[in-house]
Enzyme design. Structure first.
Site, PDB file in Angstrom:
ATOM      1  N   HIS A   1      23.741  16.874  10.436  1.00  0.00           N
ATOM      2  CA  HIS A   1      23.543  16.654  11.872  1.00  0.00           C
ATOM      3  C   HIS A   1      22.859  17.843  12.556  1.00  0.00           C
ATOM      4  O   HIS A   1      23.084  19.005  12.186  1.00  0.00           O
ATOM      5  CB  HIS A   1      24.902  16.412  12.528  1.00  0.00           C
ATOM      6  CG  HIS A   1      25.666  15.277  11.905  1.00  0.00           C
ATOM      7  ND1 HIS A   1      25.195  13.976  11.889  1.00  0.00           N
ATOM      8  CD2 HIS A   1      26.854  15.250  11.243  1.00  0.00           C
ATOM      9  CE1 HIS A   1      26.063  13.198  11.264  1.00  0.00           C
ATOM     10  NE2 HIS A   1      27.081  13.946  10.850  1.00  0.00           N
TER      11      HIS A   1
ATOM     12  N   LYS B   1      29.993  22.163 -25.078  1.00  0.00           N
ATOM     13  CA  LYS B   1      29.481  23.380 -24.430  1.00  0.00           C
ATOM     14  C   LYS B   1      28.771  22.981 -23.144  1.00  0.00           C
ATOM     15  O   LYS B   1      27.945  22.055 -23.143  1.00  0.00           O
ATOM     16  CB  LYS B   1      28.513  24.138 -25.351  1.00  0.00           C
ATOM     17  CG  LYS B   1      28.272  25.564 -24.918  1.00  0.00           C
ATOM     18  CD  LYS B   1      29.497  26.439 -25.135  1.00  0.00           C
ATOM     19  CE  LYS B   1      29.399  27.293 -26.351  1.00  0.00           C
ATOM     20  NZ  LYS B   1      30.588  28.188 -26.486  1.00  0.00           N
TER      21      LYS B   1
ATOM     22  N   GLN C   1      22.422   4.100   6.196  1.00  0.00           N
ATOM     23  CA  GLN C   1      22.744   2.952   5.351  1.00  0.00           C
ATOM     24  C   GLN C   1      21.543   2.003   5.190  1.00  0.00           C
ATOM     25  O   GLN C   1      21.214   1.593   4.067  1.00  0.00           O
ATOM     26  CB  GLN C   1      23.916   2.158   5.951  1.00  0.00           C
ATOM     27  CG  GLN C   1      25.269   2.819   5.901  1.00  0.00           C
ATOM     28  CD  GLN C   1      25.577   3.688   7.116  1.00  0.00           C
ATOM     29  OE1 GLN C   1      24.643   4.238   7.753  1.00  0.00           O
ATOM     30  NE2 GLN C   1      26.841   3.844   7.442  1.00  0.00           N
TER      31      GLN C   1
ATOM     32  N   THR D   1      32.200  24.599 -30.307  1.00  0.00           N
ATOM     33  CA  THR D   1      31.265  24.497 -29.173  1.00  0.00           C
ATOM     34  C   THR D   1      30.117  25.486 -29.365  1.00  0.00           C
ATOM     35  O   THR D   1      29.001  25.242 -28.899  1.00  0.00           O
ATOM     36  CB  THR D   1      31.990  24.768 -27.831  1.00  0.00           C
ATOM     37  OG1 THR D   1      32.465  26.117 -27.803  1.00  0.00           O
ATOM     38  CG2 THR D   1      33.142  23.800 -27.634  1.00  0.00           C
TER      39      THR D   1
ATOM     40  N   ARG E   1      16.587  10.364  17.165  1.00  0.00           N
ATOM     41  CA  ARG E   1      17.362  11.531  16.716  1.00  0.00           C
ATOM     42  C   ARG E   1      16.683  12.170  15.515  1.00  0.00           C
ATOM     43  O   ARG E   1      15.804  11.568  14.879  1.00  0.00           O
ATOM     44  CB  ARG E   1      18.791  11.100  16.342  1.00  0.00           C
ATOM     45  CG  ARG E   1      18.857  10.233  15.082  1.00  0.00           C
ATOM     46  CD  ARG E   1      20.292   9.947  14.652  1.00  0.00           C
ATOM     47  NE  ARG E   1      20.299   9.135  13.434  1.00  0.00           N
ATOM     48  CZ  ARG E   1      21.412   8.768  12.797  1.00  0.00           C
ATOM     49  NH1 ARG E   1      22.613   9.109  13.248  1.00  0.00           N
ATOM     50  NH2 ARG E   1      21.338   8.037  11.687  1.00  0.00           N
TER      51      ARG E   1
HETATM   52  O1  AZA Z   1      23.195   6.824  10.028  1.00  0.00           O
HETATM   53  C1  AZA Z   1      24.363   6.971  10.393  1.00  0.00           C
HETATM   54  N1  AZA Z   1      25.338   6.232   9.809  1.00  0.00           N
HETATM   55  C2  AZA Z   1      26.655   6.320  10.165  1.00  0.00           C
HETATM   56  O2  AZA Z   1      27.490   5.613   9.606  1.00  0.00           O
HETATM   57  C3  AZA Z   1      26.975   7.253  11.206  1.00  0.00           C
HETATM   58  N2  AZA Z   1      28.146   7.600  11.828  1.00  0.00           N
HETATM   59  N3  AZA Z   1      27.854   8.546  12.744  1.00  0.00           N
HETATM   60  N4  AZA Z   1      26.528   8.799  12.719  1.00  0.00           N
HETATM   61  C4  AZA Z   1      25.961   8.007  11.776  1.00  0.00           C
HETATM   62  N5  AZA Z   1      24.664   7.869  11.368  1.00  0.00           N
END
Ligand code: AZA
Length: 295
Positions: free
Chosen positions: A256, A10, A228, A57, A176
């Site tokens: 973005h 469920k 990353q 269920t 940014r």
């Molecule tokens: O932080 C980011 N990682 C990316 O791989 C990436 N690609 N475009 N902008 C990005 N900004």
């Protein structure tokens, strides 16, 4: 043909439970959405229309409510372990129970600067989730997570030095906006069974608080070179702080906010260091994932 895999149960079982402290009059609420899927000697219900092996269920749903009434529903790692263990102990032909719990955040309301005894606010779409897999003869695997925690920083994020070729239009930037909906998760070491989960019960809330605090602090303070790089720092810090975890994972959409060039209007400067008005984008979005292990 043959049945390669099967599990059933469920989904979307919504549960609310209130705790009333008689002495203080303070009430505490928990709301969650539960999914229980069972595995075992159920093949003939698929291949031979044999329903004798089917725990309905509807009965699974009933069991979730009864267990919520009779057992603690927090932390979700404990409730999921109790629930999953019930099914493999009650039904000899069921050998695994997969429990997913989404707990919704009811945050106690402050009224006139004081926490209110029985009023709460839902601060947004953030949830605390667990996936608990109780596997007969093996143990209990728990995967905990934070989801839907939307954050934004207006500076302190860079992105440059990436591949530039005939496909590249993106400008490098030292400053940014960075925004994401945090999905952070952590895999616990395998627990031998319910008694070991109970013996470690205090670790689950601590891990959630630690993961959430590290995520927010690192997001805010890291002068991010990329999504990353920042998510890897978060993962390392969580693994260092919570020894019973095997891995930490993140899945971060890069939401973005685009600069808008307004120079066509009387030379209005609104790009680079003059940028103030931006266009938030609902898509496309970057999506950056990682799983970090101890070594
Ligand atoms: O932080 C980011 N990682 C990316 O791989 C990436 N690609 N475009 N902008 C990005 N900004």
């Amino acid at each position: 043909t043959s049945l390669a895999a099967a599990r059933y149960g469920k989904d979307n079982v919504r549960v609310y439970k209130v705790h009333r402290d008689e002495k203080t009059g303070v009430q505490t609420v928990v709301e969650m959405t539960v999914c229980v899927l069972l595995e075992g000697e159920i093949d003939t219900s698929y291949t031979k229309a044999d329903n004798s092996v089917v725990v309905a269920t509807d009965s699974i749903k009933n069991t979730i409510y009864i267990t919520a009434k009779q057992q603690p529903v927090t932390p979700p790692e404990l409730f999921g372990s109790i629930l999953g263990t019930h099914f493999i102990e009650k039904y000899s032909h069921i050998h695994a129970a997969h429990v997913n719990i989404i707990t919704h955040r009811w945050v106690r309301m402050d009224v006139d600067g004081k926490p209110h005894p029985h009023s709460f606010v839902k601060p947004g779409s953030e949830t605390r989730n667990v996936q608990v897999d109780v596997i007969e003869g093996k143990g209990i695997d728990i995967h905990s997570s934070i989801n839907g925690l939307t954050v934004l920083k207006s500076t302190g994020s860079q992105f440059w030095g990436f591949v530039r070729d005939e496909y590249t239009t993106l400008k490098e930037t030292l400053d940014r906006i960075l925004s994401t909906d945090v999905a952070a998760s952590w895999q616990w070491r395998r627990f031998s069974g319910l008694s070991e989960v109970k013996a470690n019960v205090n670790k689950f809330n601590h891990a959630w608080e630690t993961a959430r605090n590290i995520t927010l602090k690192t997001f805010a303070e890291d002068n991010s070179a990329s999504v990353q790089a920042t998510m890897y720092k978060m993962s390392e810090l969580i693994l260092a702080a919570v020894p019973d975890l095997d891995t930490v994972s993140y899945s971060l959409p890069n939401i973005h906010y685009f600069e808008i060039d307004l120079s066509w209007h009387k030379g209005l400067k609104n790009t680079g260091k003059d940028a103030e008005v931006y266009a938030p984008q609902s898509g496309p979005n970057g999506l950056i994932k990682c799983t970090v292990a101890r070594s």
